[in-house]
Design a protein around this motif. Structure first.
Motif, PDB file in Angstrom:
ATOM      1  N   CYS A 257       0.846  -1.193   0.000  1.00 33.98           N
ATOM      2  CA  CYS A 257       0.000   0.000   0.000  1.00 33.98           C
ATOM      3  C   CYS A 257       0.880   1.241   0.000  1.00 33.98           C
ATOM      4  CB  CYS A 257      -0.893  -0.014   1.247  1.00 33.98           C
ATOM      5  SG  CYS A 257      -1.931   1.447   1.467  1.00 33.98           S
ATOM      6  N   ALA A 258       0.369   2.330  -0.537  1.00 36.67           N
ATOM      7  CA  ALA A 258       1.132   3.579  -0.572  1.00 36.67           C
ATOM      8  C   ALA A 258       1.383   4.132   0.823  1.00 36.67           C
ATOM      9  CB  ALA A 258       0.387   4.617  -1.406  1.00 36.67           C
ATOM     10  N   PHE A 259       0.577   3.699   1.804  1.00 34.35           N
ATOM     11  CA  PHE A 259       0.718   4.200   3.165  1.00 34.35           C
ATOM     12  C   PHE A 259       1.414   3.194   4.082  1.00 34.35           C
ATOM     13  CE2 PHE A 259      -3.036   6.124   1.251  1.00 34.35           C
ATOM     14  CZ  PHE A 259      -2.732   7.474   1.378  1.00 34.35           C
ATOM     15  N   ILE A 260       1.796   2.049   3.532  1.00 34.76           N
ATOM     16  CA  ILE A 260       2.452   1.002   4.315  1.00 34.76           C
ATOM     17  C   ILE A 260       3.865   0.829   3.773  1.00 34.76           C
ATOM     18  CG2 ILE A 260       2.341  -1.383   5.109  1.00 34.76           C
ATOM     19  CD1 ILE A 260      -0.004   0.367   6.037  1.00 34.76           C
ATOM     20  N   HIS A 261       4.822   1.515   4.364  1.00 31.49           N
ATOM     21  CA  HIS A 261       6.180   1.530   3.828  1.00 31.49           C
ATOM     22  C   HIS A 261       7.026   0.395   4.408  1.00 31.49           C
ATOM     23  CE1 HIS A 261       5.709   6.068   2.713  1.00 31.49           C
ATOM     24  NE2 HIS A 261       4.905   5.265   2.045  1.00 31.49           N
ATOM     25  N   TYR A 262       6.596  -0.823   4.077  1.00 33.70           N
ATOM     26  CA  TYR A 262       7.312  -2.033   4.455  1.00 33.70           C
ATOM     27  C   TYR A 262       7.272  -2.974   3.262  1.00 33.70           C
ATOM     28  CZ  TYR A 262       6.775   0.010   9.017  1.00 33.70           C
ATOM     29  OH  TYR A 262       6.815   0.895  10.054  1.00 33.70           O
ATOM     30  N   SER A 263       8.350  -3.725   3.075  1.00 31.84           N
ATOM     31  CA  SER A 263       8.420  -4.583   1.905  1.00 31.84           C
ATOM     32  C   SER A 263       9.380  -5.735   2.148  1.00 31.84           C
ATOM     33  CB  SER A 263       8.888  -3.769   0.691  1.00 31.84           C
ATOM     34  OG  SER A 263       9.055  -4.591  -0.447  1.00 31.84           O
ATOM     35  N   ASP A 264       9.106  -6.852   1.463  1.00 32.98           N
ATOM     36  CA  ASP A 264      10.059  -7.964   1.445  1.00 32.98           C
ATOM     37  C   ASP A 264      10.462  -8.292   0.016  1.00 32.98           C
ATOM     38  OD1 ASP A 264       7.728  -9.088   0.541  1.00 32.98           O
ATOM     39  OD2 ASP A 264       7.604 -10.664   2.061  1.00 32.98           O
TER      40      ASP A 264
ATOM     41  N   VAL B 242       3.858  -7.656   9.290  1.00 32.62           N
ATOM     42  CA  VAL B 242       5.224  -7.219   9.012  1.00 32.62           C
ATOM     43  C   VAL B 242       6.233  -8.105   9.736  1.00 32.62           C
ATOM     44  CG1 VAL B 242       6.887  -5.338   9.402  1.00 32.62           C
ATOM     45  CG2 VAL B 242       4.630  -4.836   8.443  1.00 32.62           C
ATOM     46  N   GLU B 243       5.976  -8.377  10.998  1.00 37.93           N
ATOM     47  CA  GLU B 243       6.920  -9.186  11.777  1.00 37.93           C
ATOM     48  C   GLU B 243       6.971 -10.627  11.276  1.00 37.93           C
ATOM     49  OE1 GLU B 243       6.961  -6.879  16.074  1.00 37.93           O
ATOM     50  OE2 GLU B 243       5.589  -8.578  15.802  1.00 37.93           O
ATOM     51  N   GLN B 244       5.828 -11.206  10.973  1.00 39.63           N
ATOM     52  CA  GLN B 244       5.802 -12.602  10.537  1.00 39.63           C
ATOM     53  C   GLN B 244       6.413 -12.791   9.153  1.00 39.63           C
ATOM     54  OE1 GLN B 244       1.738 -13.956  10.945  1.00 39.63           O
ATOM     55  NE2 GLN B 244       1.908 -14.198  13.169  1.00 39.63           N
ATOM     56  N   SER B 245       6.318 -11.772   8.308  1.00 38.15           N
ATOM     57  CA  SER B 245       6.850 -11.870   6.948  1.00 38.15           C
ATOM     58  C   SER B 245       8.324 -11.514   6.859  1.00 38.15           C
ATOM     59  CB  SER B 245       6.063 -10.952   6.016  1.00 38.15           C
ATOM     60  OG  SER B 245       6.284  -9.588   6.350  1.00 38.15           O
ATOM     61  N   GLY B 246       8.829 -10.850   7.899  1.00 38.98           N
ATOM     62  CA  GLY B 246      10.220 -10.396   7.855  1.00 38.98           C
ATOM     63  C   GLY B 246      10.421  -9.166   7.000  1.00 38.98           C
ATOM     64  N   ALA B 247       9.342  -8.466   6.664  1.00 40.06           N
ATOM     65  CA  ALA B 247       9.441  -7.250   5.850  1.00 40.06           C
ATOM     66  C   ALA B 247      10.207  -6.164   6.597  1.00 40.06           C
ATOM     67  CB  ALA B 247       8.038  -6.755   5.490  1.00 40.06           C
ATOM     68  N   GLN B 248      10.874  -5.303   5.813  1.00 40.48           N
ATOM     69  CA  GLN B 248      11.680  -4.226   6.369  1.00 40.48           C
ATOM     70  C   GLN B 248      11.088  -2.865   6.015  1.00 40.48           C
ATOM     71  OE1 GLN B 248      14.505  -4.927   8.325  1.00 40.48           O
ATOM     72  NE2 GLN B 248      13.660  -7.009   8.123  1.00 40.48           N
TER      73      GLN B 248
ATOM     74  N   GLU C 273      11.364   3.217   9.793  1.00 38.29           N
ATOM     75  CA  GLU C 273      10.387   3.412  10.863  1.00 38.29           C
ATOM     76  C   GLU C 273       9.938   2.069  11.435  1.00 38.29           C
ATOM     77  OE1 GLU C 273       6.734   6.438  11.633  1.00 38.29           O
ATOM     78  OE2 GLU C 273       6.809   5.517   9.649  1.00 38.29           O
ATOM     79  N   ASP C 274      10.115   1.903  12.735  1.00 37.15           N
ATOM     80  CA  ASP C 274       9.661   0.688  13.397  1.00 37.15           C
ATOM     81  C   ASP C 274       8.141   0.606  13.280  1.00 37.15           C
ATOM     82  OD1 ASP C 274      10.260  -1.575  15.479  1.00 37.15           O
ATOM     83  OD2 ASP C 274       8.559  -0.446  16.289  1.00 37.15           O
ATOM     84  N   VAL C 275       7.630  -0.558  12.918  1.00 39.56           N
ATOM     85  CA  VAL C 275       6.198  -0.699  12.654  1.00 39.56           C
ATOM     86  C   VAL C 275       5.368  -0.459  13.911  1.00 39.56           C
ATOM     87  CG1 VAL C 275       6.148  -3.206  13.028  1.00 39.56           C
ATOM     88  CG2 VAL C 275       4.467  -2.123  11.493  1.00 39.56           C
ATOM     89  N   HIS C 276       5.919  -0.767  15.084  1.00 34.83           N
ATOM     90  CA  HIS C 276       5.191  -0.509  16.330  1.00 34.83           C
ATOM     91  C   HIS C 276       5.047   0.993  16.568  1.00 34.83           C
ATOM     92  CE1 HIS C 276       5.044  -4.685  17.776  1.00 34.83           C
ATOM     93  NE2 HIS C 276       6.239  -4.822  17.217  1.00 34.83           N
ATOM     94  N   THR C 277       6.090   1.747  16.254  1.00 26.93           N
ATOM     95  CA  THR C 277       6.036   3.200  16.413  1.00 26.93           C
ATOM     96  C   THR C 277       4.956   3.794  15.511  1.00 26.93           C
ATOM     97  OG1 THR C 277       8.406   3.277  16.921  1.00 26.93           O
ATOM     98  CG2 THR C 277       7.362   5.335  16.233  1.00 26.93           C
ATOM     99  N   LEU C 278       4.911   3.310  14.276  1.00 24.34           N
ATOM    100  CA  LEU C 278       3.890   3.779  13.343  1.00 24.34           C
ATOM    101  C   LEU C 278       2.496   3.416  13.841  1.00 24.34           C
ATOM    102  CD1 LEU C 278       2.872   4.861  10.596  1.00 24.34           C
ATOM    103  CD2 LEU C 278       3.361   2.607   9.636  1.00 24.34           C
ATOM    104  N   ALA C 279       2.319   2.165  14.247  1.00 23.74           N
ATOM    105  CA  ALA C 279       1.000   1.703  14.658  1.00 23.74           C
ATOM    106  C   ALA C 279       0.489   2.445  15.886  1.00 23.74           C
ATOM    107  CB  ALA C 279       1.033   0.198  14.922  1.00 23.74           C
ATOM    108  N   GLU C 280       1.392   2.775  16.780  1.00 24.26           N
ATOM    109  CA  GLU C 280       0.983   3.472  18.010  1.00 24.26           C
ATOM    110  C   GLU C 280       0.348   4.825  17.721  1.00 24.26           C
ATOM    111  OE1 GLU C 280       4.462   3.588  20.427  1.00 24.26           O
ATOM    112  OE2 GLU C 280       4.387   1.435  20.906  1.00 24.26           O
ATOM    113  N   ARG C 281       0.758   5.463  16.627  1.00 17.55           N
ATOM    114  CA  ARG C 281       0.188   6.764  16.294  1.00 17.55           C
ATOM    115  C   ARG C 281      -1.300   6.664  15.938  1.00 17.55           C
ATOM    116  NH1 ARG C 281       4.581   7.589  12.229  1.00 17.55           N
ATOM    117  NH2 ARG C 281       6.451   8.121  13.394  1.00 17.55           N
TER     118      ARG C 281
END
Length: 467
Positions: free
Chosen positions: A352-359, A406-412, A420-428
């Protein structure tokens, strides 16, 4: 460039003949055209959409009928023909069949559209935007860009949408790609400040490119987010496009500062008068280290937009779509290749354009390999993320769902400025999600109640049963 099969070529020839017939007398021939298109849809992939179109166009006084008339009265004839051919024939009739075939053979999502960033460069620096500074840019090479589209077409994706950065920074390459892939439709989210008469001439030449102009309301609201003087440049671009009989729409990000303006009838009427044919609405997402959480729309503002956009859809000659609040029409989240995915200027293939994680990266994997990667398959296996389709997003509406995938897939993290750590993003998003949940649940129950009579046969047998 992918080659059409004999069967696809015959369908293409037949639909082109139908569209030419439509041009002779649009008002009289629309019902006949819909009947003919239905015959080409042998697998019933678009039968429900055709029935919806048939219903909304049955009333010649309706806003939808007026919108169709605008397409014939205000657009250049050859541009309109090309737009209809590429969209109706390639992206829908041929594309959807190819997508279904690829899905069945590979057990993964295949997107209807690919959103890609030709560049991270931008000539503006808007509040809360993650785009890199103009001088600190990354780019897809022309060869990579071409390869993405070539691969996509083989699997049925003929719709390509540009974001960035500011995609028109690479306007020469954009039009070159339009010529290379004349069977595709291209749309760009653009700040419009680089659109001039020469740009319009190139649009007229290729005929398969449409701008979606980013505008945040009237002058003060737009300039607040995008910089002083931006609104005047936008108005100039709209005027050039309208005078040239070229199609364009608007892209509106509603925030805590502008939701009431963007959702007002006055604003929509003004955009219609300026020539906009469609409006895509997005809610502000707090992505990136410079995210401004105070700009996130409140639950009441999101509810306001839910009602306003539906009202406009019933009354204004403008196609409107809300990327979040229209989840009920598409069964929730459309990311992860289910309907679309995103490829950034570094080649990272994101859900997604708003989900900056990828494997996956286009320089290391094919598109199909990316669609079958752990991150994309996590989307495939978990969608929808909520039985309430008005809470579609694994980030904004369902805290914990994105972090788990993100964690289960190993995406960065693929954030271009600062990983950006995914937990930091999610907390917002946690507070916003909690506030929206009861509002969305009430809207969803009311929506289901309103649809029971018309849709009982459908919903009685699906996983989103009435409660």
């Amino acid at each position: 460039m992918s080659e059409f099969t004999t069967k696809e070529s015959l369908k293409s020839f037949g639909v082109k003949h139908i569209l030419n017939f439509l041009d002779k007398d649009p008002e009289k021939n629309v019902p006949k055209i819909l009947d003919a298109l239905e015959r080409f849809d042998s697998k019933g992939i678009i039968s429900s959409q055709l029935e919806t179109v048939r219903q909304v166009l049955s009333d010649q006084n309706s806003n939808w009928y007026q919108l169709v008339k605008k397409l014939y009265n205000e657009l250049d004839t050859e541009v309109r023909k090309k737009m209809f051919e590429n969209f109706i024939i390639n992206t829908v009739i041929i594309g959807l069949v190819r997508q279904e075939k690829t899905k069945e053979e590979n057990g993964c999502n295949v997107p209807w559209a690919i959103l890609l960033d030709p560049t991270s460069a931008c000539n503006l620096h808007c509040k809360g935007c993650w785009a890199a500074e103009y001088g600190n840019k990354m780019n897809l090479t022309l060869e990579e860009w071409d390869s993405i589209i070539t691969q996509g077409k083989e699997m049925g994706t003929f719709m390509y949408i540009y974001s960035g950065g500011e995609p028109t920074v690479r306007k020469d390459d954009i039009f070159h790609i339009c010529e290379m892939h004349s069977d595709c439709m291209f749309l760009a989210f653009t700040n419009a400040t680089l659109i001039d008469e020469e740009f319009a001439d190139k649009m007229m030449h290729v005929k398969n490119f449409i701008p979606a102009i980013s505008v945040e309301g009237f002058g003060d609201a737009t300039d607040f987010r995008r910089g002083q003087g931006t609104y005047e440049k936008i108005l100039r671009a709209m005027n050039i496009l309208k005078k040239s009989h070229l199609p364009f729409g608007i892209s509106c990000c509603y925030t805590s500062k502008n939701a009431e303006v963007i959702g007002s009838e006055e604003y929509i009427d003004d955009m219609v008068a300026k020539g906009a044919l469609f409006a895509w609405f997005f809610t502000y997402m707090p992505v990136g280290k410079d995210a401004v959480t105070e700009l996130m729309a409140t639950a009441e503002q999101r509810k306001y937009m839910y009602h306003q956009i539906r009202e406009f859809r019933n009354t204004k000659p403008l196609f409107t779509m809300d990327f979040w609040n229209d989840g009920e029409y598409v069964d929730g989240c459309i990311a992860g290749g289910r309907c679309y995915c995103h490829i950034n200027a570094n080649g990272d293939i994101e859900p997604c354009a708003f989900i900056h994680y990828s494997d996956s990266n286009i320089r290391e994997k094919t598109l199909l390999e990316a669609y079958k990667s752990p991150l994309f398959m996590a989307y495939h296996d978990n969608q929808p993320f909520n039985s309430n389709m008005l809470r579609p997003c694994p980030l904004l509406d369902n805290p914990g769902r994105l972090t788990q995938m993100v964690e289960q897939s190993g995406a960065q993290s693929t954030d271009m400025e600062s990983p950006e750590d995914v937990h930091t993003l999610a907390e917002r998003c946690i507070a916003s999600a909690k506030q929206w949940a009861p509002v969305a649940d009430e809207l969803w129950i009311n929506s289901l109640d309103g649809q029971k009579t018309a849709c009982a046969g459908c919903y009685a047998n699906c996983k989103y049963q009435y409660k």
